[in-house]
Scaffold this active site. Structure first.
Site, PDB file in Angstrom:
ATOM      1  N   GLY A 137      -2.613  -3.453 -14.736  1.00  0.00           N
ATOM      2  CA  GLY A 137      -1.911  -2.753 -13.872  1.00  0.00           C
ATOM      3  C   GLY A 137      -2.494  -2.651 -12.453  1.00  0.00           C
ATOM      4  O   GLY A 137      -3.626  -2.273 -12.274  1.00  0.00           O
ATOM      5  N   GLY A 144       2.959  -3.674  -3.611  1.00  0.00           N
ATOM      6  CA  GLY A 144       3.036  -5.167  -4.148  1.00  0.00           C
ATOM      7  C   GLY A 144       2.194  -6.059  -3.427  1.00  0.00           C
ATOM      8  O   GLY A 144       0.942  -6.471  -4.093  1.00  0.00           O
ATOM      9  N   CYS A 246      -9.308 -11.971 -10.948  1.00  0.00           N
ATOM     10  CA  CYS A 246      -8.751 -12.058 -12.447  1.00  0.00           C
ATOM     11  C   CYS A 246      -7.404 -12.799 -11.773  1.00  0.00           C
ATOM     12  O   CYS A 246      -6.798 -13.768 -12.644  1.00  0.00           O
ATOM     13  CB  CYS A 246      -7.870 -10.734 -12.998  1.00  0.00           C
ATOM     14  N   LEU A 346      23.424 -31.173 -15.797  1.00  0.00           N
ATOM     15  CA  LEU A 346      24.204 -30.845 -16.973  1.00  0.00           C
ATOM     16  C   LEU A 346      25.555 -30.360 -16.875  1.00  0.00           C
ATOM     17  O   LEU A 346      26.206 -29.945 -17.888  1.00  0.00           O
ATOM     18  CB  LEU A 346      23.181 -29.869 -17.827  1.00  0.00           C
ATOM     19  N   GLU A 371       2.065 -12.889  -9.141  1.00  0.00           N
ATOM     20  CA  GLU A 371       0.833 -13.291  -8.741  1.00  0.00           C
ATOM     21  C   GLU A 371       0.573 -13.836  -7.262  1.00  0.00           C
ATOM     22  O   GLU A 371       0.215 -14.794  -7.149  1.00  0.00           O
ATOM     23  CB  GLU A 371       0.493 -14.272  -9.935  1.00  0.00           C
ATOM     24  N   GLY A 372       1.297 -13.055  -6.587  1.00  0.00           N
ATOM     25  CA  GLY A 372       1.353 -13.418  -5.079  1.00  0.00           C
ATOM     26  C   GLY A 372       2.594 -14.234  -4.992  1.00  0.00           C
ATOM     27  O   GLY A 372       2.749 -15.418  -5.843  1.00  0.00           O
TER      28      GLY A 372
END
Ligand SMILES: Cc1cc2nc3c(=O)[nH]c(=O)nc-3n(C[C@H](O)[C@H](O)[C@H](O)COP(=O)(O)OP(=O)(O)OC[C@H]3O[C@@H](n4cnc5c(N)ncnc54)[C@H](O)[C@@H]3O)c2cc1C
Length: 392
Positions: A137, A144, A246, A346, A371-372
């Site tokens: 968290g 953000g 992290c 496709l 994550e950025g």
């Protein structure tokens, strides 16, 4: 969904640069994805459900803590093995890779690096085996890209801490057993706390109606006067650098993972282009379709070389945050562009769940944001090369 016929592209014989162990680990993960993920993932995504049945398999292929030492239940592998495992899992689905990334790099990593021995022994073996699942968290409703502004906070009550606040957009939150939560103390310093399911005042409502990462559960972490035992504070690192450390590890895994999604889209589109007949010949014979496919394999090859070198640097302890950031940004952008182009090859079939491409494309819209964001990573590179901070 069609049978999984995936054949991995390796245009520059990059396999020759891998060790036998790397290839064994990669092939085991690849076989597991074919056997246990591909047959169920489309339905899981359509139903917006994380397929919990695959948790033991993820643990078995070493996806939970690939580089965490074996004494704590991890696989004790190097960084290239970690990357290859993430590549193979994301070849199946970015949501499944997200679950593994969070468990390894955002939950096990901080407990291993910033925790004490008692915390390592208590949490890491159970997280490595998948008996416990974790969440991380950091993001809040109003913070953000700027997590340093977080308002989630804890107070020292003498024999325990009291945690208040809320985190949003948290992968694994709805089913996590433990959450590594970043919060400010009374002096405004950021610390990591391990919050356990069942603690009074802690709830994890799920976020519904996502069009992306549907096979990954996302939710909130809400803390209302949660009493946290003092032994649950990670003692060995504090400040914003702790959660960012992290993220370095997780972003590195994403840089590899995105290649998996891109390879799957390319491989699917290549096969389709050779089989689908229009105007009396395979569409792969038309120059416009060849251009798309040729550009795809070029970009995949460049991305493969980028992460291989980054993995070497990481193994030597030399990879910088900015280098990792560049690889995350480049490879996710590459994968998203390939997914969009592959879907066009496709035609109408590309929008169906018969093929994996549309699912990859929608998933990658999250991967390019979390994550950025793509733009934030550009600013990280910009700051690194100019020495000038454009964030503020
Ligand atoms: C599916 C999913 C799972 C996630 N899982 C987790 C998780 O497990 N744990 C967790 O903590 N978080 C998680 N996140 C949150 C994610 O990390 C954030 O969404 C991300 O950091 C961006 O924050 P934001 O959405 O608030 O966007 P904002 O920060 O509001 O950004 C909006 C836009 O503004 C741009 N922008 C912002 N600041 C600047 C600036 N200085 N200069 C130029 N442009 C700027 C951004 O690039 C973006 O385009 C997840 C998100 C998703 C979608």
């Amino acid at each position: 969904m069609k049978p999984d016929l995936f054949e991995a592209p390796d245009y520059y014989n990059i396999d020759d640069l891998l060790s036998e162990e790397h290839k064994l680990i990669r092939d085991a993960a690849r076989a597991w994805v074919k056997r246990d993920v591909s047959p169920i993932i489309e339905e899981a995504a359509q139903n917006a459900e994380f397929p919990k049945s695959i948790i033991p398999g993820l643990a078995e292929i070493g996806a939970f803590g690939p580089y965490i030492p074996e004494e704590y239940g991890g696989a004790g592998l190097d960084q290239i093995s970690y990357g290859l495992i993430m590549q193979e899992i994301e070849r199946g689905d970015s949501g499944v890779r997200s679950t593994a990334s969070v468990q390894s790099s955002l939950v096990m990593y901080p407990i291993w690096k910033y925790g004490n021995e008692a915390q390592r022994n208590k949490y890491l073996p159970k997280l490595a085996s998948g008996e416990w699942m974790g969440s991380f968290g950091l993001t809040e409703p109003d913070h953000g890209s700027n997590p340093g502004g977080m308002v989630t906070n804890f107070k020292d009550m003498g024999d325990h801490y009291l945690l208040n606040g809320a985190k949003l957009w948290i992968s694994n939150s709805p089913f996590c057993d433990v959450a590594v939560v970043w919060a400010k103390n009374e002096e405004g310093r950021i610390h990591g706390l391990v919050v356990e399911r069942g603690m009074e005042g802690f709830s994890t409502p799920e976020t519904h109606n996502k069009w992306s990462l549907r096979a990954s559960a996302t939710g909130e972490l809400i803390f209302q006067d949660v009493k946290i035992p003092k032994e649950n504070l990670l003692p060995n690192k504090s400040g914003l650098g702790a959660p960012l450390g992290c993220l370095d590890s997780a972003r590195y895994g994403i840089a590899w993972g995105a290649i998996g999604a891109a390879m799957d889209c390319y491989d699917t589109a290549l096969r389709y282009a050779k089989e689908r007949i229009q105007f009396g010949k395979p569409i792969g014979a038309f120059q416009l379709q060849q251009k798309k496919l040729a550009e795809m394999i070029t970009e995949i090859t460049k991305a493969q070389l980028l992460v291989l070198r980054l993995g070497q640097l990481k193994n030597e302890g030399k990879a910088t945050t900015a280098q990792i950031s560049m690889a995350k940004r480049n490879n996710v952008d590459m994968a998203l562009k390939i997914a969009r182009e592959a879907r066009q090859i496709l035609g109408a079939m590309g929008i169906t769940g018969e093929y994996s491409i549309m699912r990859h494309m929608m998933n990658l819209e999250s991967v390019i944001t979390y994550e950025g964001t793509h733009d934030i990573h550009l600013l990280i590179t910009g700051m690194d090369i100019t020495g000038l901070n454009a964030f503020k």
